[in-house]
Design an enzyme around this catalytic site. Structure first.
Site, PDB file in Angstrom:
ATOM      1  N   GLY A 159     -39.727 -43.976   6.607  1.00 38.80           N
ATOM      2  CA  GLY A 159     -40.154 -43.102   7.700  1.00 38.80           C
ATOM      3  C   GLY A 159     -41.655 -42.901   7.714  1.00 38.80           C
TER       4      GLY A 159
ATOM      5  N   ALA B 214     -52.714 -54.279   0.538  1.00 41.46           N
ATOM      6  CA  ALA B 214     -52.555 -54.283  -0.925  1.00 41.46           C
ATOM      7  C   ALA B 214     -53.855 -54.602  -1.653  1.00 41.46           C
ATOM      8  CB  ALA B 214     -51.474 -55.279  -1.320  1.00 41.46           C
TER       9      ALA B 214
ATOM     10  N   GLY C  10     -51.088 -40.345  16.065  1.00 49.88           N
ATOM     11  CA  GLY C  10     -51.799 -39.067  16.059  1.00 49.88           C
ATOM     12  C   GLY C  10     -51.075 -38.032  15.218  1.00 49.88           C
ATOM     13  N   ALA C  11     -49.776 -37.868  15.481  1.00 53.40           N
ATOM     14  CA  ALA C  11     -49.006 -36.847  14.763  1.00 53.40           C
ATOM     15  C   ALA C  11     -48.903 -37.186  13.277  1.00 53.40           C
ATOM     16  CB  ALA C  11     -47.623 -36.705  15.392  1.00 53.40           C
TER      17      ALA C  11
ATOM     18  N   ASN D 252     -44.734 -39.635  18.732  1.00 52.26           N
ATOM     19  CA  ASN D 252     -43.556 -40.413  19.134  1.00 52.26           C
ATOM     20  C   ASN D 252     -42.352 -40.010  18.306  1.00 52.26           C
ATOM     21  OD1 ASN D 252     -45.218 -42.059  20.782  1.00 52.26           O
ATOM     22  ND2 ASN D 252     -45.612 -43.459  19.076  1.00 52.26           N
TER      23      ASN D 252
ATOM     24  N   ASP E 143     -51.885 -44.437   8.823  1.00 46.10           N
ATOM     25  CA  ASP E 143     -52.107 -43.086   9.364  1.00 46.10           C
ATOM     26  C   ASP E 143     -52.326 -42.085   8.236  1.00 46.10           C
ATOM     27  OD1 ASP E 143     -51.659 -44.112  11.908  1.00 46.10           O
ATOM     28  OD2 ASP E 143     -49.505 -43.759  11.763  1.00 46.10           O
TER      29      ASP E 143
ATOM     30  N   GLY F  26     -45.639 -41.489  15.551  1.00 45.40           N
ATOM     31  CA  GLY F  26     -46.805 -41.499  16.440  1.00 45.40           C
ATOM     32  C   GLY F  26     -48.064 -41.421  15.587  1.00 45.40           C
TER      33      GLY F  26
ATOM     34  N   THR G 163     -44.532 -48.143   7.161  1.00 42.51           N
ATOM     35  CA  THR G 163     -44.794 -47.410   8.405  1.00 42.51           C
ATOM     36  C   THR G 163     -45.533 -46.104   8.113  1.00 42.51           C
ATOM     37  OG1 THR G 163     -42.698 -48.262   9.250  1.00 42.51           O
ATOM     38  CG2 THR G 163     -43.743 -46.482  10.508  1.00 42.51           C
TER      39      THR G 163
HETATM   40  O1  RIB Z   1     -48.582 -46.131  12.673  1.00 40.94           O
HETATM   41  C1  RIB Z   1     -47.191 -45.937  12.679  1.00 40.94           C
HETATM   42  C2  RIB Z   1     -46.773 -45.345  13.988  1.00 40.94           C
HETATM   43  O2  RIB Z   1     -47.038 -46.283  15.015  1.00 40.94           O
HETATM   44  C3  RIB Z   1     -45.293 -45.058  14.110  1.00 40.94           C
HETATM   45  O3  RIB Z   1     -44.966 -43.764  13.655  1.00 40.94           O
HETATM   46  C4  RIB Z   1     -45.007 -45.285  15.578  1.00 40.94           C
HETATM   47  O4  RIB Z   1     -44.669 -44.125  16.274  1.00 40.94           O
HETATM   48  C5  RIB Z   1     -46.283 -45.911  16.139  1.00 40.94           C
HETATM   49  O5  RIB Z   1     -47.028 -45.016  16.841  1.00 40.94           O
END
Ligand code: RIB
Length: 297
Positions: free
Chosen positions: A277, A213, A42-43, A12, A242, A40, A238
């Site tokens: 970010g 946490a 995945g990315a 995304n 991931d 995103g 954010t």
């Molecule tokens: O897990 C964070 C991600 O969730 C963000 O980068 C956003 O694109 C959503 O997919």
């Protein structure tokens, strides 16, 4: 011989505004600065896996024919991720609309676009792949088919069950390692009983529950492990989950033992919270090693 991780999932462009707090339904909040970031789930996980090092990282992703695709491809390329792109004329590149509050927590709405057009047959050949890393921002039927194809090919499957939803038994039966947070665990296993009771209801060999946490716990074939979180100054959470998943995937593909893999993933996720970010905040292997080597406060 190099180990290879294939990430199949979402990409995304994140549209991010900071505000003093997340607006309530029906409320307007005046925010501060606005920025776009490559994102995103995945990315983000592919970038984290590549930055963790020691594993060649490929990613299957879907993009539209629009200007939003370029920064996503550039970020993956910059991290050293080999891209396998399905490009769609009829679908826009995926986007996410994110409010980040001053405390670092966020609220995210995703417009899936091209991510939702990915099909079972889009999975590239699995020859040479050691681990397939999946999430749930692409269609469930597609994710299930990819997991089953990997299982049939003898490729280890790591599923990050995010965003939260109930999952078919046929998908879980093809998963070796499941990573999820407490909300995602409740969506899968119900809210009755303790966390241990909920874990017992999941028929997956290795399960890792991230606790923010409070760190994470892992119930694995090799034993039960608890990893406390690293203490950092939080700017933006954010992509932290991931980062955990991508770093863990790289460590497991390198055949690291669970305690080391969990420590590296936790340190990387903590560092990802210290910058704004998603992909922009994912640390390098050296930054993770520096945190791991630092004396505890
Ligand atoms: O897990 C964070 C991600 O969730 C963000 O980068 C956003 O694109 C959503 O997919």
């Amino acid at each position: 011989m190099t180990t290879t991780v294939l990430v199949a999932g979402s990409a995304n462009l994140d549209f991010v505004v900071r505000a003093s707090r997340i607006p309530a339904p029906g409320e307007t909040v005046l925010g501060q600065d606005f920025r776009t970031y490559a994102g995103g789930k995945g990315a983000n996980q592919a970038v984290a896996c590549a930055r963790a090092g020691g594993a060649a990282t490929r990613m299957l992703l879907g993009l539209g024919q629009d200007a939003f695709a370029q920064p996503i491809e550039a970020s993956l390329a910059d991290a050293g991720v080999e891209r396998i792109v399905r490009r769609f004329d009829q679908h826009a590149t995926g986007t996410a609309f994110i409010t980040v509050a001053d405390g670092g927590e966020n609220a995210i709405t995703v417009a899936p676009g091209a991510n939702a057009a990915l099909q079972p047959q889009d999975l590239p050949p699995l020859a040479g792949v050691d681990l397939l890393l999946l999430q749930l921002e692409t269609p469930l039927a597609t994710v299930s088919a990819w997991a089953r194809a990997a299982q049939a090919a003898g490729v280890q499957v790591l599923l990050n069950a995010a965003p939260a939803q109930a999952l078919p038994a046929e998908l879980l039966a093809a998963v070796d390692v499941l990573v999820l947070n407490e909300g995602e665990l409740r969506a899968l296993a119900g809210s009755a009983g303790t966390l241990d009771d909920q874990l017992q209801r999941l028929a997956v060999p290795d399960v890792v529950v991230t606790l923010g946490a409070r760190g994470c716990v892992a119930h694995t074939r090799a034993g039960h492990f608890v990893q406390p979180a690293f203490s950092v100054s939080v700017v933006d959470t954010t992509g932290a989950g991931d980062t955990f998943c991508g770093t863990l995937a790289a460590a497991l593909a390198r055949r690291e033992a669970w305690p080391q893999a969990l420590r590296q993933a936790s340190a990387a996720a903590a560092l990802a919270c210290t910058q704004a970010g998603a992909q922009a905040s994912i640390p390098t292997r050296q930054q993770v090693q520096d945190l791991l080597a630092a004396p505890s406060p």
